[in-house]
Design an enzyme around this catalytic site. Structure first.
Site, PDB file in Angstrom:
ATOM      1  N   TRP A 512       0.847  -1.376   0.005  1.00  0.00           N
ATOM      2  CA  TRP A 512      -0.035   0.013   0.007  1.00  0.00           C
ATOM      3  C   TRP A 512       0.880   1.367   0.067  1.00  0.00           C
ATOM      4  O   TRP A 512       0.360   2.489   0.461  1.00  0.00           O
ATOM      5  CB  TRP A 512      -0.837   0.006   1.134  1.00  0.00           C
ATOM      6  CG  TRP A 512      -1.836  -1.165   1.346  1.00  0.00           C
ATOM      7  CD1 TRP A 512      -2.897  -1.734   0.488  1.00  0.00           C
ATOM      8  CD2 TRP A 512      -1.901  -2.177   2.316  1.00  0.00           C
ATOM      9  NE1 TRP A 512      -3.226  -2.876   0.872  1.00  0.00           N
ATOM     10  CE2 TRP A 512      -2.765  -3.103   1.909  1.00  0.00           C
ATOM     11  CE3 TRP A 512      -0.922  -2.366   3.475  1.00  0.00           C
ATOM     12  CZ2 TRP A 512      -2.932  -4.248   2.925  1.00  0.00           C
ATOM     13  CZ3 TRP A 512      -1.111  -3.400   4.294  1.00  0.00           C
ATOM     14  CH2 TRP A 512      -2.187  -4.570   4.021  1.00  0.00           C
ATOM     15  N   HIS A 513       2.097   1.171  -0.608  1.00  0.00           N
ATOM     16  CA  HIS A 513       2.932   2.335  -0.522  1.00  0.00           C
ATOM     17  C   HIS A 513       3.030   2.892  -2.045  1.00  0.00           C
ATOM     18  O   HIS A 513       4.085   3.403  -2.486  1.00  0.00           O
ATOM     19  CB  HIS A 513       4.276   1.968  -0.019  1.00  0.00           C
ATOM     20  CG  HIS A 513       4.174   1.652   1.319  1.00  0.00           C
ATOM     21  ND1 HIS A 513       5.269   1.097   2.147  1.00  0.00           N
ATOM     22  CD2 HIS A 513       3.125   1.701   2.451  1.00  0.00           C
ATOM     23  CE1 HIS A 513       5.199   0.896   3.392  1.00  0.00           C
ATOM     24  NE2 HIS A 513       3.836   1.242   3.590  1.00  0.00           N
ATOM     25  N   TYR A 514       1.934   2.908  -2.646  1.00  0.00           N
ATOM     26  CA  TYR A 514       1.886   3.253  -4.119  1.00  0.00           C
ATOM     27  C   TYR A 514       2.317   4.901  -4.210  1.00  0.00           C
ATOM     28  O   TYR A 514       1.932   5.659  -3.276  1.00  0.00           O
ATOM     29  CB  TYR A 514       0.829   2.833  -4.939  1.00  0.00           C
ATOM     30  CG  TYR A 514      -0.480   2.955  -4.406  1.00  0.00           C
ATOM     31  CD1 TYR A 514      -1.189   4.346  -4.434  1.00  0.00           C
ATOM     32  CD2 TYR A 514      -0.873   2.125  -3.469  1.00  0.00           C
ATOM     33  CE1 TYR A 514      -2.402   4.368  -3.844  1.00  0.00           C
ATOM     34  CE2 TYR A 514      -2.175   2.278  -2.810  1.00  0.00           C
ATOM     35  CZ  TYR A 514      -2.929   3.448  -3.059  1.00  0.00           C
ATOM     36  OH  TYR A 514      -4.020   3.516  -2.470  1.00  0.00           O
TER      37      TYR A 514
END
Length: 578
Positions: A512-514
């Site tokens: 979830w670190h886009y």
């Protein structure tokens, strides 16, 4: 006292008001009087600043700017307060697996096939994540040209509200000691700083296991200067073009939960601005919907081109995550990310544990293991049917409870170098855009993953971790278990447990670190002003080329505060000179 002395005294007084008067006027979460449903908004309203997105950057930015100016913060989701799926550590995963229209998490599936999530809630991703709090490295700050002193002050401002030292118990301690034993040294103890070696980082969960989010930073706000509207979906930014060399952002159109249209405009004033803080998907999407983007793509969707900006939506990155699940013969505590090993080869090793962390088989949600989250799934979209998910959930329910007693040790690839692009699917701002991340397209990313998996294997085999592994479960078996888990809907490859390269490709997940899509010197300048137009900025993770530190939320919250202070200082200097 001379005129210059009065000027100095006046500036000091103003700065004192600027940074401290909010404390005496501040309100405590969740009892904010300035937060309202968008259905209560007037048809037309006027503000000094309009911020689109009440997330990890938007909340601290709004709180800061409200000290001296009128601010409208528009959030498309609801409130995080009163939702136990957000608040409680033990229910982590429940919000992510909630696929209802009112969920704080909106699932999206990249064209690579990896299922991901974007936040739609006040507080943004800080309401959904695993809570790890760690600053960016000093080299990251230096390379971006940020002011180091203000960066540190801004981190400290955030940390007073939302960051805590975690209670490191047996399982996390074993991972920590296993990392040190495996050569990820030195041991740096508990610190927010990004340092090579092994450390205990911060967490946004307090000692009671209660989550604190970016929404709590609104406690710093001046209640008289801030209006927050929930369930306010912005459809487009409004521009004035008549008689101007460059389009001028001067307002927005948004709709409330009843689909009623509202308009909000900037008050007269050369330094008043619209600021987009809608995240790595939302910010490039909204720029395109408003007519800023690749002209051919915009015309294909019948969008009037305000400014041809070919770089909007390019440079989309998502840090690949790969993990090994380790069943434990001994009871393990419920823990999310607390310990991290920061290697010199570009991989970060983290861990999480506990049956409750897995959601528990009785709930048929299974937390992070949930097929409904799809955290491990890269099944082609056409095969990702309700029937396939139902079968995976049924398979999960047949597993013995012992299968959920243990934890993940995971590897996040630094950077990454591989990147892709974002495009519109529809003109509906509530619809997910199409996004491609091209995981492991660059060989260096794959090498970092393989090296990270080797460190995980070393931790599992370490003496420090021996209490939490079954002697008869070899590394080959553990790799097979992870690769063939019922929640993993990947196409199977027989060599996934013998080839770590294949294992990385087959078990790729999102952490979830886009980020990316509105990057500095491509879409925005170094002050985050959108190139080619006036009175419009983008301030969030969409401007990043690399994910900061091991986990970005601390830096994104810091950035909101940092830019708020910077903008206020700029206005103060401008008003003094005039």
């Amino acid at each position: 006292m001379g005129l210059e002395g009065w000027r100095v005294l006046s500036a000091a007084t103003i700065l004192g008001i600027l940074f401290f008067h909010g404390f005496c006027l501040s309100e405590k979460a969740p009892n904010y009087t300035f937060v309202h449903e968008a259905t209560s908004a007037p048809d037309v309203s006027f503000y000094d600043y309009i911020i689109i997105g009440g997330g990890t950057a938007g909340c601290p930015l709004a709180a800061t700017l409200s000290q001296n100016y009128s601010v409208l913060l528009l959030e498309r989701g609801g409130s995080p307060y009163g939702n136990p799926n957000i608040t409680n550590l033990n229910t982590f995963g429940a919000a992510l697996s909630d696929l209802s229209p009112s969920s704080p998490s909106q699932r999206f599936i990249s064209e690579d096939g990896v299922i991901n999530a974007r936040a739609r809630v006040l507080g943004g991703g800080s309401c959904l994540n695993a809570g790890f709090y760690s600053r960016a490295s000093t080299s990251y700050v230096r390379d971006l040209g940020w002011d180091g002193k203000l960066v540190n002050e801004s981190y400290e401002w955030v940390e007073k509200k939302v960051a805590f030292e975690p209670p490191v118990k047996q399982w996390q301690s074993a991972v920590r000691d296993g990392l040190i034993e495996s050569g990820v040294r030195p041991y740096n103890g508990f610190t927010y700083d990004h340092l090579y070696g092994t450390k205990v980082g911060g967490t946004i969960f307090d000692q009671n296991g209660t989550r604190h989010t970016a929404a709590d930073l609104l406690e710093y706000a001046n209640p008289k200067g801030l209006t927050v509207l929930l369930h306010a979906t912005v459809h487009k930014i409004l521009f004035g073009t008549k008689g101007r060399s460059k389009p001028l952002a001067h307002g927005v159109i948004f709709r409330d939960a009843a689909r009623i249209k509202h308009k909000a405009y900037l008050k007269a004033g050369a330094r008043n601005e619209v600021i987009v803080s809608a995240g790595a998907l939302g910010s490039p999407q909204l720029l395109m919907l408003s007519g800023i983007g690749p002209e051919d793509h915009l015309r294909h969707h019948n969008i009037t081109v305000i400014y041809h900006q070919p770089y909007v939506g390019l440079g989309m990155y998502d840090n690949p995550m790969n993990a090994i699940y380790v069943p434990s013969p001994s009871p393990v505590e419920v823990s999310l990310i607390q310990v991290v090993g920061i290697t010199r080869f570009g991989s970060y090793i983290e861990a999480a544990s506990g049956a409750n962390f897995a959601g528990g088989s009785a709930s048929r949600d299974f937390g992070m293991f949930s097929p409904k989250i799809g955290q491990l799934s890269t099944l082609p979209p056409k095969q990702r049917t309700p029937e396939a998910l139902a079968k995976a959930i049924d398979d999960m329910s047949k597993l013995d409870a012992v299968a959920f007693s243990g934890g993940f040790i995971l590897e996040k690839t630094m950077g990454p170098l591989s990147n892709g692009y974002l495009m519109l699917r529809k003109k509906n701002p509530n619809a997910n855009p199409s996004v491609t991340f091209n995981y492991f397209q660059e060989p260096e990313d794959l090498k970092r993953c393989v090296d990270g998996i080797k460190v995980i294997e070393s931790v599992i085999e370490s003496k420090s971790f021996s209490k939490f592994r079954y002697d008869d479960l070899t590394l080959q078996v553990l790799l097979n278990m992870t690769a063939n888990s019922p929640v993993n809907l990947l196409p199977r490859h027989s060599n996934a447990s013998t080839s770590l390269e294949q294992f990385c490709k087959d078990t790729v997940m999102t952490i979830w670190h886009y980020h990316g899509g509105c990057q500095v010197n491509r879409v925005v300048d170094e002050d985050y002003k959108v190139l080619g137009v006036d009175n419009l900025r983008v301030i969030d993770g969409s401007t990043f080329y690399d994910s900061p530190g091991t986990n970005p939320q601390a830096t994104v919250m810091m950035l909101g505060r940092y830019m708020g202070v910077t903008m206020l200082n700029e206005r103060l200097a401008s008003e003094k000179s005039n």
